[in-house]
Design an enzyme around this catalytic site. Sequence first.
Site, PDB file in Angstrom:
ATOM      1  N   GLY A  20      -6.310   2.994  -5.501  1.00 51.92           N
ATOM      2  CA  GLY A  20      -6.091   1.752  -4.759  1.00 51.92           C
ATOM      3  C   GLY A  20      -6.803   1.777  -3.413  1.00 51.92           C
ATOM      4  O   GLY A  20      -7.405   0.793  -2.986  1.00 51.92           O
ATOM      5  N   GLY A  89      -3.585   6.371  -9.143  1.00 44.47           N
ATOM      6  CA  GLY A  89      -2.820   5.781  -8.046  1.00 44.47           C
ATOM      7  C   GLY A  89      -1.468   6.436  -7.886  1.00 44.47           C
ATOM      8  O   GLY A  89      -1.113   7.370  -8.602  1.00 44.47           O
ATOM      9  N   GLU A 179       4.608   0.450  -9.702  1.00 42.18           N
ATOM     10  CA  GLU A 179       3.349   0.419  -8.953  1.00 42.18           C
ATOM     11  C   GLU A 179       2.895  -1.041  -8.943  1.00 42.18           C
ATOM     12  O   GLU A 179       3.716  -1.921  -9.177  1.00 42.18           O
ATOM     13  CB  GLU A 179       2.326   1.406  -9.533  1.00 42.18           C
ATOM     14  CG  GLU A 179       2.114   1.329 -11.029  1.00 42.18           C
ATOM     15  CD  GLU A 179       1.087   0.310 -11.424  1.00 42.18           C
ATOM     16  OE1 GLU A 179       1.505  -0.764 -11.905  1.00 42.18           O
ATOM     17  OE2 GLU A 179      -0.114   0.573 -11.333  1.00 42.18           O
ATOM     18  N   GLU A 181      -0.566  -2.435 -10.068  1.00 39.93           N
ATOM     19  CA  GLU A 181      -1.874  -2.816 -10.612  1.00 39.93           C
ATOM     20  C   GLU A 181      -2.047  -2.708 -12.125  1.00 39.93           C
ATOM     21  O   GLU A 181      -2.887  -3.414 -12.704  1.00 39.93           O
ATOM     22  CB  GLU A 181      -2.987  -1.948  -9.962  1.00 39.93           C
ATOM     23  CG  GLU A 181      -3.215  -2.184  -8.498  1.00 39.93           C
ATOM     24  CD  GLU A 181      -2.232  -1.426  -7.606  1.00 39.93           C
ATOM     25  OE1 GLU A 181      -1.553  -0.494  -8.106  1.00 39.93           O
ATOM     26  OE2 GLU A 181      -2.115  -1.788  -6.424  1.00 39.93           O
ATOM     27  N   ASP A 204       6.844   8.404  -4.277  1.00 39.68           N
ATOM     28  CA  ASP A 204       8.155   7.989  -3.745  1.00 39.68           C
ATOM     29  C   ASP A 204       9.189   8.096  -4.853  1.00 39.68           C
ATOM     30  O   ASP A 204       8.899   7.778  -5.997  1.00 39.68           O
ATOM     31  CB  ASP A 204       8.104   6.515  -3.300  1.00 39.68           C
ATOM     32  CG  ASP A 204       7.004   6.264  -2.294  1.00 39.68           C
ATOM     33  OD1 ASP A 204       7.225   6.551  -1.110  1.00 39.68           O
ATOM     34  OD2 ASP A 204       5.923   5.806  -2.703  1.00 39.68           O
TER      35      ASP A 204
HETATM   36  N1  HPA Z   1       6.422   0.351  -4.982  1.00 34.21           N
HETATM   37  C1  HPA Z   1       5.278  -0.118  -5.455  1.00 34.21           C
HETATM   38  N2  HPA Z   1       4.195   0.610  -5.525  1.00 34.21           N
HETATM   39  C2  HPA Z   1       4.248   1.876  -5.113  1.00 34.21           C
HETATM   40  C3  HPA Z   1       5.409   2.428  -4.618  1.00 34.21           C
HETATM   41  C4  HPA Z   1       6.556   1.636  -4.558  1.00 34.21           C
HETATM   42  O1  HPA Z   1       7.626   2.070  -4.123  1.00 34.21           O
HETATM   43  N3  HPA Z   1       5.140   3.726  -4.275  1.00 34.21           N
HETATM   44  C5  HPA Z   1       3.851   3.935  -4.547  1.00 34.21           C
HETATM   45  N4  HPA Z   1       3.298   2.821  -5.061  1.00 34.21           N
END
Ligand code: HPA
Length: 233
Positions: A20, A89, A179, A181, A204
């Site tokens: 990304g 990503g 995510e 995309e 995360d």
């Molecule tokens: N939300 C959406 N996209 C993401 C997140 C998230 O918490 N973490 C990494 N990409």
Amino acid sequence: MSTHIGAREGQIAPTVLLPGDPLRAKYFAEKMLKDAVCFNEVRGMLGYTGLYGDKRVSIMGSGMGIPSLSIYVNELVSEYHVKTLIRIGTCGAIQPHLKIGDIILAMATSTDSSINRLRFSGMDYAPTASFYLLRRAYEEAQLRAVNAHVGGVLSSDTFYEDDPEWWKRWAAYGVLAVEMETAGLYTLAAKLGVDALSILTVSDCIVTGESATAQQRERDFPVMAEIALEVAP
Ligand code: HPA
């Protein structure tokens, strides 16, 4: 040149890795490709082509979200004849067994985006990965000291949700991570007749609120790029 990409004919390889973040494209290209040459600076969406072993591969930023990625995928395939697109990503895990640094190979995507509802006049379409790329990536992931999971992800249009519990419905139906995309990537790849896969690293954990530290990012994120480069035809 295409509308949003400044490359000349022949400057982009048949396989493009798509992080990304354009600065991550630069970082991976400089770290992992030999003789990497920058082919795009339009809108700061950096793209590079170089050699991985004897394979010519490109790495270019996609930007965040389905609309940004879709612009680049359309032009890469239609104007630069790209045949294989591999997103590399990050994602937010919504299952408790998933940990920071785990790899997720997105087999299929759900989405809260209306893009396919509009495209298919209110009906649902199921965007799916290339089985060939998915199988190869799983084999490569198994060779490394990394936890790899294959399953469904959610491509969301929203990073900052109003409802803190929003993810629980998706988690209850087995979705691994969120995510922004992959639904766009898989849909366009199907339409344009090319192969696509998303290889994601958990940055995360939405269940616990934990995020990757700078050290974890540096250690974990190159693994997905390595797998993608191995899988690149
Ligand atoms: N939300 C959406 N996209 C993401 C997140 C998230 O918490 N973490 C990494 N990409």
